[in-house]
Structures are given as structure tokens and as C-alpha cells.
Design a protein around this motif. Structure first.
Motif, short mmCIF file in Angstrom:
data_model
loop_
_atom_site.label_atom_id
_atom_site.label_comp_id
_atom_site.label_asym_id
_atom_site.label_seq_id
_atom_site.Cartn_x
_atom_site.Cartn_y
_atom_site.Cartn_z
N ASN A 251 -27.34 14.67 -34.31
CA ASN A 251 -26.50 15.60 -34.56
C ASN A 251 -26.11 16.46 -32.98
N GLY A 252 -26.89 16.37 -31.79
CA GLY A 252 -26.13 16.90 -31.02
C GLY A 252 -24.79 16.55 -30.42
N SER A 253 -25.35 17.39 -29.40
CA SER A 253 -23.41 17.34 -28.97
C SER A 253 -23.02 16.13 -28.22
N THR A 254 -23.68 15.69 -27.12
CA THR A 254 -23.92 14.24 -26.81
C THR A 254 -22.88 13.30 -27.77
N ALA A 255 -23.78 13.72 -28.99
CA ALA A 255 -23.33 12.71 -30.10
C ALA A 255 -21.70 12.74 -30.62
N ALA B 201 -26.61 13.92 -22.19
CA ALA B 201 -26.76 15.86 -21.59
C ALA B 201 -27.34 15.57 -20.70
N ALA B 202 -27.94 17.17 -19.46
CA ALA B 202 -28.37 16.50 -18.59
C ALA B 202 -29.79 17.75 -18.74
N TRP B 203 -30.74 17.39 -18.75
CA TRP B 203 -31.82 18.06 -18.87
C TRP B 203 -33.17 17.95 -17.62
N GLY B 204 -33.95 19.10 -17.63
CA GLY B 204 -34.29 18.86 -16.31
C GLY B 204 -34.15 19.45 -15.67
N GLY C 204 -20.62 13.83 -19.41
CA GLY C 204 -21.72 14.34 -19.03
C GLY C 204 -21.59 15.75 -20.07
N LEU C 205 -23.00 16.25 -20.16
CA LEU C 205 -22.78 17.42 -21.12
C LEU C 205 -23.56 18.18 -20.11
N GLY C 206 -23.53 19.50 -20.36
CA GLY C 206 -24.71 20.35 -19.70
C GLY C 206 -23.77 21.94 -19.63
N ASP C 207 -24.64 22.29 -19.35
CA ASP C 207 -24.61 24.32 -19.18
C ASP C 207 -24.26 24.83 -18.12
N GLN C 208 -22.79 25.19 -17.78
CA GLN C 208 -22.31 25.73 -16.22
C GLN C 208 -23.23 27.85 -16.44
N ILE D 296 -26.44 28.90 -16.96
CA ILE D 296 -27.77 29.02 -17.58
C ILE D 296 -27.96 27.80 -15.91
N TYR D 297 -27.29 26.89 -15.80
CA TYR D 297 -27.88 25.49 -15.12
C TYR D 297 -26.73 25.31 -13.69
N PRO D 298 -25.64 26.43 -13.52
CA PRO D 298 -25.43 26.01 -12.22
C PRO D 298 -25.37 25.58 -10.91
N GLU D 299 -26.87 25.10 -10.39
CA GLU D 299 -27.11 24.15 -8.93
C GLU D 299 -27.33 23.00 -9.91
N SER D 300 -27.14 22.49 -11.01
CA SER D 300 -27.48 21.20 -11.84
C SER D 300 -27.03 21.37 -12.47
N PHE D 301 -25.36 21.76 -12.89
CA PHE D 301 -24.81 21.14 -13.43
C PHE D 301 -24.11 20.26 -14.39
N VAL D 302 -23.92 19.53 -14.91
CA VAL D 302 -24.02 17.93 -15.82
C VAL D 302 -25.14 16.89 -14.94
N ASP D 303 -25.79 17.29 -13.95
CA ASP D 303 -26.45 15.99 -13.18
C ASP D 303 -27.26 14.87 -14.59
N ASP E 44 -20.10 22.19 -23.49
CA ASP E 44 -20.24 23.15 -25.26
C ASP E 44 -20.62 23.75 -25.54
N ASP E 45 -21.44 24.57 -24.50
CA ASP E 45 -22.65 25.79 -24.91
C ASP E 45 -21.24 27.26 -24.07
N THR E 46 -20.68 27.26 -23.12
CA THR E 46 -20.42 28.10 -22.32
C THR E 46 -18.68 27.54 -22.64
C1 LIG Z 1 -34.59 21.95 -21.55
C2 LIG Z 1 -32.88 22.09 -20.81
C3 LIG Z 1 -32.46 22.09 -19.70
C4 LIG Z 1 -31.25 21.67 -19.15
N1 LIG Z 1 -30.74 21.61 -18.31
C5 LIG Z 1 -29.34 21.16 -17.87
C6 LIG Z 1 -29.22 21.08 -16.56
O1 LIG Z 1 -29.72 20.90 -15.79
N2 LIG Z 1 -28.28 21.07 -15.99
C7 LIG Z 1 -26.68 21.41 -16.55
O2 LIG Z 1 -25.44 21.26 -16.44
N3 LIG Z 1 -27.68 21.72 -18.84
C8 LIG Z 1 -28.51 21.79 -18.54
N4 LIG Z 1 -28.98 21.97 -20.27
C9 LIG Z 1 -27.45 22.50 -20.97
C10 LIG Z 1 -27.56 20.94 -22.13
O3 LIG Z 1 -27.27 19.57 -21.06
C11 LIG Z 1 -26.46 21.34 -23.01
O4 LIG Z 1 -26.92 22.40 -24.03
C12 LIG Z 1 -25.81 19.70 -24.31
O5 LIG Z 1 -24.91 20.45 -24.55
C13 LIG Z 1 -27.03 19.65 -24.84
O6 LIG Z 1 -26.70 18.59 -25.28
P1 LIG Z 1 -27.25 18.32 -26.26
O7 LIG Z 1 -27.02 18.05 -28.66
O8 LIG Z 1 -26.60 15.97 -27.01
O9 LIG Z 1 -28.31 18.01 -26.16
C14 LIG Z 1 -30.05 21.94 -20.45
C15 LIG Z 1 -30.89 22.18 -21.59
C16 LIG Z 1 -32.73 22.10 -21.94
C17 LIG Z 1 -32.65 23.00 -23.46
#
Ligand SMILES: Cc1cc2nc3c(=O)[nH]c(=O)nc-3n(C[C@H](O)[C@H](O)[C@H](O)COP(=O)(O)O)c2cc1C
Length: 168
Positions: free
Chosen positions: A13-17, A55-58, A87-91, A93-100, A144-146
């Protein structure tokens, strides 16, 4: 006949899905969606064209299910398969690792010459991304966040682009 395997990591049910399903809808019967949490190497091997999304994590990480699946993927014979990435990400909050996460999948692919669907970084605001190579993203970048308002058009433009590039 289904020729395109769309593999994503993340909650159903996430954004990537959601993005994976939208891409599938645009390809119709040609494409099938798999969550990598329950996919096998045989699933990879039956397609000519793979679309891989995370999505990008960590810090520059893929979704944890991809961490477990990526070895099965790269042990498959990918030499003759076309690959496209999203790839999904949030530019903001995470502008230095966007969609990594997308950058990490790209980095692990043994046949980078088979990757199609690179896109422009114009319209995004970030400092650094491992998914950017020579001024372009290695696939489709979705925030999809911003920038939710751009998601549908970004997906449909990209599907048109990869249809043209892959001739499908
Ligand atoms: C703990 C955490 C770490 C994240 N790290 C990054 C990141 O390094 N770079 C980025 O672009 N987005 C990052 N994001 C944002 C997610 O990639 C974004 O919200 C994505 O749409 C989530 O997809 P999902 O709903 O399929 O999990 C992070 C989000 C969380 C909660």
C-alpha cells in the motif's frame, strides 16, 4: 502475453507499489507486477524487459526487501534483457541522497549498457544523488512527498519514452 516484469520493493500500500501499478496499467497485459519480497529468480528469467523500482531509505539504500532480492537478480542471466529503473524519494528532506535507492540498483547491475529510460533532472531541486549520471537520472525519479502533482505525468511521459526506446 506478458513480456515486461515490473519488480518493486516496499509495502503493497506504499507509494512505490502505487507507481509500479500505474506503470503496469499503462502497459496493460504486456506487464506484470511483482513485489520482490515474494519474487524468485525464475520470475526474473521469464521476462525480456525488467522494470525495477525502489524508494530510497537510510543512507543511499534500497528498500530492505531489495537488499535480500538483489543477489537473485544479478545472478540471473541479464545479458540480453533490457532494464529500466524507477526510484522514489523526498528531495526536501533528503536533498543530498535524493532517490539514491535507484542509484544503488543501477550500481549493482552487471549490464549497465542495457539500461534505458534515463530522464532529465530538470524540475527537481536537490544537491546530490547517486542516481544521477552525467547530468541525467538513470531512470524515472518520483517525489510523491513534495511533487505529487507531477507524478502521473512523469509516469506517462516515461512509459511513452521507454516504449519508443525499447520498440514495444
Ligand atoms: C527513514 C526514511 C529514510 C528515507 N531516506 C531517503 C533518502 O535517503 N533519500 C530520498 O530521496 N528519500 C528518502 N526517504 C523518502 C522515501 O523514499 C519516500 O517517502 C518514498 O515515497 C517512500 O516510498 P514507500 O511509500 O513505497 O515506502 C526516506 C524516508 C524515510 C521514512
Amino acid at each position: 502475453m506478458s513480456q515486461i516484469g515490473i519488480f518493486f520493493g516496499g509495502k503493497d500500500n506504499g507509494s512505490t507499489a502505487k507507481v509500479a501499478r500505474k506503470i503496469q496499467e499503462l502497459f496493460g497485459d504486456q506487464a506484470t507486477v511483482h513485489n520482490v519480497s515474494s519474487a524468485a529468480r525464475q520470475d526474473v528469467e521469464k521476462y525480456d524487459f525488467l522494470i525495477l523500482g525502489t524508494a530510497a531509505w537510510g543512507i543511499g539504500e534500497m528498500h530492505s526487501d531489495w537488499e535480500r532480492f538483489i543477489d537473485k537478480l544479478v545472478e540471473s542471466d541479464l545479458a540480453d534483457k533490457k532494464v529500466a529503473l524507477f526510484g522514489l524519494g523526498d528531495q526536501k528532506i533528503y536533498p543530498e541522497s535524493f532517490v539514491d535507492g535507484m542509484g544503488t540498483i543501477f550500481c549493482r547491475l552487471p549490464h549497465k549498457e542495457n539500461v534505458i529510460g534515463y530522464t532529465s533532472t530538470r524540475g527537481y531541486n536537490f544537491y546530490y544523488s547517486t542516481a544521477e549520471k552525467e547530468g541525467k537520472f538513470v531512470g524515472l525519479a518520483i517525489d510523491d512527498d513534495t511533487q505529487k502533482e507531477f507524478t502521473d505525468k512523469r509516469i506517462s511521459d516515461w512509459v511513452k519514452q521507454i516504449r519508443a526506446e525499447a520498440n514495444i
